[in-house]
Design an enzyme around this catalytic site. Structure first.
Site, PDB file in Angstrom:
ATOM      1  CD  GLU A 281       4.270  -0.855  -6.429  1.00 18.05           C
ATOM      2  OE1 GLU A 281       4.921  -0.446  -5.464  1.00 18.05           O
ATOM      3  OE2 GLU A 281       4.347  -2.019  -6.838  1.00 18.05           O
ATOM      4  CG  HIS A 302     -12.279   4.968  20.286  1.00 12.93           C
ATOM      5  ND1 HIS A 302     -12.957   5.306  21.439  1.00 12.93           N
ATOM      6  CD2 HIS A 302     -12.984   3.949  19.722  1.00 12.93           C
ATOM      7  CE1 HIS A 302     -14.010   4.522  21.569  1.00 12.93           C
ATOM      8  NE2 HIS A 302     -14.061   3.689  20.537  1.00 12.93           N
ATOM      9  CE  LYS A 417      12.961  -0.315  -6.211  1.00 14.19           C
ATOM     10  NZ  LYS A 417      12.564  -1.376  -7.125  1.00 14.19           N
TER      11      LYS A 417
HETATM   12  O1  PA5 Z   1       4.304  -5.017  -6.977  1.00 10.79           O
HETATM   13  C1  PA5 Z   1       5.472  -4.831  -7.262  1.00 10.79           C
HETATM   14  O2  PA5 Z   1       5.898  -5.010  -8.405  1.00 10.79           O
HETATM   15  C2  PA5 Z   1       6.473  -4.418  -6.206  1.00 10.79           C
HETATM   16  O3  PA5 Z   1       5.850  -4.115  -5.013  1.00 10.79           O
HETATM   17  C3  PA5 Z   1       7.478  -5.530  -5.959  1.00 10.79           C
HETATM   18  O4  PA5 Z   1       6.794  -6.671  -5.549  1.00 10.79           O
HETATM   19  C4  PA5 Z   1       8.497  -5.115  -4.915  1.00 10.79           C
HETATM   20  O5  PA5 Z   1       9.120  -3.926  -5.290  1.00 10.79           O
HETATM   21  C5  PA5 Z   1       9.550  -6.197  -4.732  1.00 10.79           C
HETATM   22  O6  PA5 Z   1      10.222  -6.458  -5.924  1.00 10.79           O
HETATM   23  P1  PA5 Z   1      11.098  -7.738  -6.106  1.00 10.79           P
HETATM   24  O7  PA5 Z   1      10.242  -8.930  -5.997  1.00 10.79           O
HETATM   25  O8  PA5 Z   1      11.697  -7.609  -7.472  1.00 10.79           O
HETATM   26  O9  PA5 Z   1      12.157  -7.719  -5.028  1.00 10.79           O
END
Ligand code: PA5
Length: 431
Positions: A281, A302, A417
């Site tokens: 990410e 394996h 989303k």
């Molecule tokens: O690293 C990030 O920003 C994302 O993985 C968020 O943690 C994830 O989308 C969850 O978001 P939120 O805490 O707003 O529900």
């Protein structure tokens, strides 16, 4: 000895670290002084020493309350809002009943089968809930939380539900904040200047970790030690930045497309999941960066072992090599020796695993010509885990900036989303 040592003697081609010294110093300045892209999200850099001590004391107190009164903690969260806690708890406690209360992870998928089974499993049990969401609007988490909240309220009444629910969210904004204030839940903060995937050392990770019986301050101490070590100016002695530069060079000079994080053992599989989110990410933007993958040896030798030894030449490996185990077993003698294993008698299982590691490293790097970065890591503990978290975080910041990428946003995640909301008819997403 350092908690983590980055070894680069198993690369196909040596790296001239000294040629990166200046560039690394410039980026390090950017990270520490907030002069680069995404600088609003650098709260994690000094958090291991600047953290809110009062909140950590409250986390410990609330965790004791949960440990004394409930058999299960349901953690509702997704991505950065659960992966780190899960990684730490499984790596330190294992997966077979050493975590009491039992921790159940919910809100990280939309699978009706999984969610129904969790609901069925907890319906007659004493459970508390930690709902974790910075935005407070994440669908997976919000749906799961609505379900468990309803179950608790209908079964035990509003007041008992209030006492059983703990919310971790932004200090000033979001739907979860509003709901928690209205319902009077105990609240912990996810600081606005720390992104989800860099938040495991905040209440996001520390509360579930404390409920699992692990000292959150040991995690913070580990991270604080890694922070100190990452201040080393000489790149050849800065293990985190050495790792960042090595993976960058293998990507740019050697044109590898993917990095396999290799760990030995199922208890650290979730650490690899956390690592994949952190790097995937943070770096996967603008058509660039290494694809973070993982494999667990010897299990995956394996399955993926054939490909890793002999498949397309598109990846390298980074091996987490722990120098010691929390537990061990002796290989027993057998009079009949029908399985032919008596040659291992007198040895521990760790000895066998170590030889598997040595043999695999040789096979992949010498015969398979795969570059292998080896990270020698101290025996697993809360301190080691805290160290590893910070080590990978600061290396990720360095690596992304070396690659010309802003590590702290995730514009691509929003696209699915938006489509999903449109298809679901969420107000505001009709067009
Ligand atoms: O690293 C990030 O920003 C994302 O993985 C968020 O943690 C994830 O989308 C969850 O978001 P939120 O805490 O707003 O529900």
């Amino acid at each position: 000895m350092a908690v983590v040592t980055t070894k680069l003697d198993r690369l196909n081609k040596a790296i001239d670290l000294a040629s990166y010294q200046k560039k690394v110093e410039e980026i390090d300045f950017m990270i520490r002084n907030g002069t680069g892209e995404g600088a609003d999200f650098l709260g994690w850099v000094n958090w291991p020493v600047d953290y809110d001590k009062e909140e950590v004391a409250r986390i410990k107190k609330c965790a004791e309350y949960v440990r004394a009164n409930y058999d299960i903690l349901i953690v509702c969260g997704i991505g950065g809002s659960y992966l780190g806690a899960r990684a730490a708890i499984e790596a330190i406690n294992g997966q077979f009943g050493h975590t009491k209360p039992e921790i159940i992870w919910l809100g990280q998928n939309l699978d009706p089968n999984y969610v129904s089974q969790v609901m069925d499993y907890v319906k007659d049990k004493r459970f508390a809930v930690n709902v974790i969401s910075k935005s407070g609007t994440t669908t997976e988490t919000a749906v799961a939380f609505r379900l468990v909240k309803k179950l608790l309220e209908e079964r035990d009444g509003k007041e008992a539900a209030r006492k059983a629910i703990f919310a971790t969210t932004d200090k000033e904004n979001g739907a979860l904040l509003k709901l928690s204030i209205k319902e009077g839940y105990e609240r912990f903060i996810l600081p606005a200047n720390i992104g989800g995937r860099f938040s495991v050392q905040t209440a996001v990770g520390l509360f579930p970790i404390a409920v699992a019986g692990i000292d959150p301050e040991e995690i913070l101490r580990g991270s604080a030690d890694a922070r100190l070590d990452a201040m080393e100016k000489d790149l050849s002695k800065n293990e985190a930045y050495k790792y960042a530069v090595a993976r960058h060079v293998i990507y740019t000079r050697d044109h590898k497309a993917a990095e396999f994080l290799i760990s030995y053992g199922p208890n650290v599989q979730q650490l690899a999941e956390w690592w994949k989110q952190l790097y995937g990410e943070s770096e996967g933007k603008g058509g660039k960066s290494l694809l973070p993958c993982s494999a667990t040896f010897t299990t995956d030798l394996h399955s993926m072992g054939q490909y890793i030894q002999d498949g397309s030449d598109v990846f390298f490996e980074t091996v987490l090599h722990f120098l010691g185990n929390q537990l061990d077993v002796d290989i027993p003698e057998d009079e009949e020796n029908l399985d032919g294993l008596n040659y291992l008698c007198g040895h521990k299982l760790s000895y066998v695993q170590e030889k598997a590691y040595e043999g695999t490293l040789k096979a992949h790097s010498e015969d398979g010509h795969r570059s292998n970065i080896v990270l020698d890591v101290e025996k697993m503990s809360a301190h080691t885990m805290g160290y590893l978290f910070y080590f990978f975080e600061i290396a990720c910041g360095m690596s992304a900036y070396l690659n010309g990428v802003n590590p702290f946003n995730q514009p691509g995640v929003e696209i699915y989303k938006k489509n999903m909301f449109k298809l679901l008819g969420k107000p505001g997403y009709e067009k």
